[in-house]
Design a protein around this motif. Structure first.
Motif, mmCIF file in Angstrom:
data_model
loop_
_atom_site.group_PDB
_atom_site.id
_atom_site.type_symbol
_atom_site.label_atom_id
_atom_site.label_comp_id
_atom_site.label_asym_id
_atom_site.label_seq_id
_atom_site.Cartn_x
_atom_site.Cartn_y
_atom_site.Cartn_z
ATOM 1 N N ARG A 1 6.137 -7.092 -3.916
ATOM 2 C CA ARG A 1 4.604 -7.343 -3.945
ATOM 3 C C ARG A 1 4.213 -6.401 -5.055
ATOM 4 N N ARG B 1 0.457 -4.813 -6.080
ATOM 5 C CA ARG B 1 -0.724 -4.666 -5.806
ATOM 6 C C ARG B 1 -1.516 -4.090 -7.195
ATOM 7 N N THR C 1 -1.942 -9.667 -2.536
ATOM 8 C CA THR C 1 -1.949 -8.438 -1.980
ATOM 9 C C THR C 1 -3.330 -7.834 -1.748
ATOM 10 N N TYR D 1 6.375 -3.143 -1.671
ATOM 11 C CA TYR D 1 5.245 -3.347 -2.673
ATOM 12 C C TYR D 1 5.279 -2.109 -3.388
#
Length: 386
Positions: A61, A63, A147, A383
């Protein structure tokens, strides 16, 4: 006492700002080359490390800054936060009678651990997992696809309200200006074996948030920022329905959350220097800029901006770690309690240094070790920041 002076310095008690900057570059202050290079090295090293524990290029993920995600993504994040606010609390009401909704569950967990996970060896790891838990709740309980973005303070340090974080479609702006309730405030920290008081600076608001989706947003737990400790409601667990309040302290942004300080933080050569640069010039000042509910040491998650604020703190740590993942991922410093001060429940326990094997409490029976919250791309997380 020496500890008092350290905290008082961090709080910058003498700073007062009662006027709001209203002009500036709406796209922000350009990112300096030195920061870009440090960020790029972190990103390259993280991508080179992928493949561990199921975290891959396909599953990771990303951010991003709140100011860099599109309007639809920002709206969906706000929707998901309000979705959690509409779901009933799951915490045992005998522990937190005032908890109303799922957001309060998170605030309760933060209150319960505050004197252990601030100015301590578990601070960064605990909050990394805490923010991840909120991200998971938004996704799994409210259908959010993204996110938790970060609040990119340095980009807007001189004109902080030019950030989209504070626009009418996001989190709204300052609280209503209250002539008799904008500070400074003397507050006493509950739960410690010593009587510790600090001063919160005067700000530009003090009252309820007036605009945006969180105007007059109802919160319940807290506050703990009070001049005296109430023995019948020491940590603010009892019901106290009220509006969300802010009290912007502009010098906290203009004088501290600058690109120059961001570079000092992520460019630090050792972890102790990194930690104190981050704490003194960024973490405390971020909360202090928000004021009121966002500054309350225990109940600051009441302000939804808390999670963007701590995503940014996590990002700074991630960039520092990412300069050398092998040597820096598990670096640690600090005591097991707030400044090493004994808790009032165990006043005779001497200070001791935290280790990565220490157990943390993140609520609902989840008790990971400090080392479990240190990596970004394994131990259950996947992430990175762009």
């Amino acid at each position: 006492m020496r500890l008092y002076s350290m905290v008082a310095t961090m709080a910058s008690m003498a700073q007062v700002a009662l006027s709001t900057p209203c002009v500036g570059n709406s796209s922000g202050i350009p990112k300096p080359l030195e920061f870009k290079e440090l960020e790029s090295r972190y990103q390259a090293n993280i991508r080179a490390s992928l493949g561990l524990d199921g975290c891959t290029e396909k599953t990771i993920r990303i951010r991003k800054s709140w100011d860099d995600i599109d309007a639809a993504a920002r709206a969906d994040y706000v929707r998901a936060v309000k979705c959690l606010a509409a779901k009933p609390a799951t915490v045992d009401k005998t522990l937190a009678p005032g908890a109303v909704n799922r957001l309060d569950d998170f605030t309760y967990i933060h209150i319960n651990q505050t004197n252990i996970v601030h100015i301590s060896g578990s601070f960064l790891s605990w909050h990394r997992i805490f923010v991840w838990q909120m991200e998971e709740a938004l996704r799994n309980e409210c259908g959010y696809k993204g996110t938790i973005p970060y609040w990119d303070q340095a980009r807007f340090s001189q004109y902080p309200t030019n950030s989209k974080v504070f626009d009418n479609s996001s989190f709204g702006g300052d609280g209503e200006y209250l002539p008799n309730d904008h500070g400074p405030y003397n507050i006493t920290i509950p739960g410690l074996a010593v009587n510790m008081s600090i001063v919160r600076p005067a700000g530009a608001g003090g009252g309820c948030v007036q605009d945006g989706p969180f105007a007059n947003f109802q919160i319940s737990l807290g506050p703990t920022d009070r001049p005296f400790i109430d023995p019948t409601n020491k940590f603010g667990y009892e019901p106290n329905p009220r509006c969300l309040k802010r009290n912007f302290d502009y010098p906290s942004s203009t004088d501290f959350m600058t690109w120059e300080n961001a570079i000092k933080i992520v460019g630090a050569s050792d972890f102790v220097t990194f930690y104190w640069n981050m704490e003194n010039t960024w973490h405390v000042k971020s909360h202090q800029f928000l004021g009121k509910d966002g500054l309350d040491l225990f109940t600051s998650p009441n302000d939804p901006i808390f999670y963007l604020l701590h995503s940014q703190i996590d990002r700074l740590w991630a960039i520092w770690q990412g300069q050398n993942l092998e040597e820096r991922t598990f670096a640690i410093t600090g005591n097991r309690t707030f400044f090493g001060i004994p808790l009032d429940t165990a006043p005779n326990v001497p200070p001791s240094n935290a280790t990565i094997e220490d157990i943390m409490d993140l609520g609902h029976g989840y008790r990971p070790k400090i080392k479990d919250g240190m990596p970004m791309t394994y131990s259950g997380r996947c992430y990175m920041y762009e």
